[in-house]
Design an enzyme around this catalytic site. Structure first.
Site, PDB file in Angstrom:
ATOM      1  N   HIS A  82      -3.450 -16.774  23.508  1.00 18.04           N
ATOM      2  CA  HIS A  82      -2.260 -15.952  23.272  1.00 18.04           C
ATOM      3  C   HIS A  82      -0.987 -16.775  23.461  1.00 18.04           C
ATOM      4  O   HIS A  82      -0.864 -17.520  24.432  1.00 18.04           O
ATOM      5  CB  HIS A  82      -2.236 -14.763  24.237  1.00 18.04           C
ATOM      6  CG  HIS A  82      -1.368 -13.639  23.787  1.00 18.04           C
ATOM      7  ND1 HIS A  82       0.006 -13.720  23.782  1.00 18.04           N
ATOM      8  CD2 HIS A  82      -1.680 -12.403  23.307  1.00 18.04           C
ATOM      9  CE1 HIS A  82       0.509 -12.585  23.328  1.00 18.04           C
ATOM     10  NE2 HIS A  82      -0.483 -11.776  23.033  1.00 18.04           N
ATOM     11  N   ARG A 165      20.738 -22.881  30.675  1.00 20.48           N
ATOM     12  CA  ARG A 165      19.951 -23.612  29.680  1.00 20.48           C
ATOM     13  C   ARG A 165      18.854 -24.506  30.267  1.00 20.48           C
ATOM     14  O   ARG A 165      18.345 -25.388  29.578  1.00 20.48           O
ATOM     15  CB  ARG A 165      20.893 -24.466  28.822  1.00 20.48           C
ATOM     16  CG  ARG A 165      21.894 -23.637  28.022  1.00 20.48           C
ATOM     17  CD  ARG A 165      22.707 -24.531  27.087  1.00 20.48           C
ATOM     18  NE  ARG A 165      23.695 -23.761  26.347  1.00 20.48           N
ATOM     19  CZ  ARG A 165      23.444 -23.082  25.216  1.00 20.48           C
ATOM     20  NH1 ARG A 165      22.217 -23.087  24.722  1.00 20.48           N
ATOM     21  NH2 ARG A 165      24.409 -22.424  24.608  1.00 20.48           N
ATOM     22  N   ILE A 167      15.097 -24.352  31.884  1.00 19.78           N
ATOM     23  CA  ILE A 167      13.976 -23.457  32.155  1.00 19.78           C
ATOM     24  C   ILE A 167      13.325 -23.817  33.482  1.00 19.78           C
ATOM     25  O   ILE A 167      13.487 -24.933  33.998  1.00 19.78           O
ATOM     26  CB  ILE A 167      12.935 -23.488  31.016  1.00 19.78           C
ATOM     27  CG1 ILE A 167      12.123 -24.789  31.037  1.00 19.78           C
ATOM     28  CG2 ILE A 167      13.606 -23.302  29.663  1.00 19.78           C
ATOM     29  CD1 ILE A 167      10.908 -24.757  30.118  1.00 19.78           C
ATOM     30  N   PRO A 169      10.611 -25.265  35.654  1.00 16.26           N
ATOM     31  CA  PRO A 169       9.738 -26.370  35.238  1.00 16.26           C
ATOM     32  C   PRO A 169       8.266 -26.017  35.092  1.00 16.26           C
ATOM     33  O   PRO A 169       7.555 -26.657  34.311  1.00 16.26           O
ATOM     34  CB  PRO A 169       9.942 -27.408  36.344  1.00 16.26           C
ATOM     35  CG  PRO A 169      10.490 -26.641  37.508  1.00 16.26           C
ATOM     36  CD  PRO A 169      11.302 -25.542  36.911  1.00 16.26           C
ATOM     37  N   THR A 170       7.791 -25.011  35.809  1.00 16.67           N
ATOM     38  CA  THR A 170       6.375 -24.625  35.698  1.00 16.67           C
ATOM     39  C   THR A 170       6.192 -23.181  35.244  1.00 16.67           C
ATOM     40  O   THR A 170       5.141 -22.833  34.707  1.00 16.67           O
ATOM     41  CB  THR A 170       5.645 -24.812  37.040  1.00 16.67           C
ATOM     42  OG1 THR A 170       6.323 -24.043  38.054  1.00 16.67           O
ATOM     43  CG2 THR A 170       5.614 -26.280  37.441  1.00 16.67           C
ATOM     44  N   ALA A 171       7.180 -22.324  35.433  1.00 14.77           N
ATOM     45  CA  ALA A 171       7.053 -20.897  35.107  1.00 14.77           C
ATOM     46  C   ALA A 171       7.749 -20.516  33.804  1.00 14.77           C
ATOM     47  O   ALA A 171       7.571 -19.397  33.321  1.00 14.77           O
ATOM     48  CB  ALA A 171       7.590 -20.038  36.247  1.00 14.77           C
ATOM     49  N   GLY A 172       8.569 -21.398  33.240  1.00 16.78           N
ATOM     50  CA  GLY A 172       9.172 -21.137  31.946  1.00 16.78           C
ATOM     51  C   GLY A 172      10.260 -20.091  31.959  1.00 16.78           C
ATOM     52  O   GLY A 172      11.112 -20.058  32.851  1.00 16.78           O
TER      53      GLY A 172
END
Length: 298
Positions: A82, A165, A167, A169-172
């Site tokens: 997904h 601007r 994000i 780094p691991t969770a987006g």
């Protein structure tokens, strides 16, 4: 009467039970909400959680869930069928009782600000909460997914509504918004050829000239070695489930493929299923308000 809001967050984890349960516990342990359902799919690597409650309760549960998901889910190591752009990927709010879309829009803005403040995940507002027409469609926001999002948010038209601007780094990033009830309806095919499911999805979805209120893509169910047409029905009253199923069956025939089953993810409005039963049973002069027992009880 008390206001009741439904929330159906999707987290990008469908395999690690301990992570799923830790996220769901944030809902279980929040006063003022009731956990209705949660459903995980290992191939999609995604879990859909459904709960409802008061405005305050739903707000607190949604934020707590986002914080925990950002803590435990690392998208740099995530794989699944997904599309996804965030550890908690989408947080929709749906008015259920004595509540309005406008209230859900305001709720989404409060939650969006808090997710940025407390989880440090930038937030896009979508659907009825969208701040521009191009942000109404979740698929448009999600295009590029986690891997392409750091570059995407640098574009002038794609700065998140909350968080700037950069994000997580691991969770987006995450989409938060108000919307009408949606039916997550998947159709499984007796083929391992993903391209067939993808072609059918393109035929039926609205964005490619197909049916109104239908979003679809082809995915592979690795554990069963079959292809699936994964569908979101955004208005089942105007485009019913049976119409989509019959169109998929008709298009599958050209490749010698048949439907081997369907599935509904999470909860669905009763009328979506009654519409389908009425069609296939060919019931004459059917009055659902008078002839469905549960409607009298409710």
């Amino acid at each position: 009467m008390a206001k009741i809001i439904e929330c159906v967050p999707n987290i990008s984890e469908g395999r690690r039970t301990e992570v799923i349960e830790a996220c769901v516990d944030q809902v279980r342990n929040t006063p003022g909400v009731t956990l209705l359902d949660y459903s995980s799919d290992a191939s999609h690597n995604r879990t859909v959680i459904t709960f409802l409650g008061s405005l305050e309760g739903v707000e607190n549960a949604a934020v707590a869930l986002a914080v925990k998901a950002a803590e435990l889910i690392d998208l740099t190591k995530h794989e699944g069928e997904h599309p996804r752009m965030g550890a908690v990927d989408v947080v929709p709010f749906i008015p259920i009782k004595e509540s309005s879309v406008a209230e859900c829009v305001e709720l989404s803005k409060r939650v969006g600000q808090r997710i940025w403040d407390e989880a440090k995940m930038p937030v896009f507002l979508y659907e009825d909460s969208a701040t521009s027409p191009k942000r109404q469609n979740l698929a448009t926001i999600r295009k590029g997914q986690f891997e392409g999002m750091a570059e995407k948010v640098q574009k002038p038209e794609w700065e998140p509504d909350f968080g700037g601007r950069t994000i997580h780094p691991t969770a987006g990033v995450v989409a938060v918004g108000a919307r009408a009830p949606l039916v997550a309806f998947n159709i499984n095919l007796n083929t391992s050829d993903l391209s067939i499911a993808s072609k059918i999805a393109k035929i039926i979805r609205k964005s490619s000239g197909g049916l109104d209120y239908v979003k679809a893509l082809g995915v592979m169910l690795e554990d069963r070695n079959i292809a699936q047409v994964s569908i979101n029905m955004t208005n089942f009253n105007k485009t019913p489930l049976y119409r989509v199923l019959e169109l998929v069956k008709a298009e599958a025939k050209r490749w010698g493929v048949t439907v081997v089953g369907t599935e509904i993810i999470g909860l669905t409005p009763m009328n979506a299923l009654i519409d389908t039963a009425e069609y296939y049973l060919q019931i004459e002069n059917f009055d659902r308000d008078k002839q469905v027992l549960e409607n009298h009880i409710l």
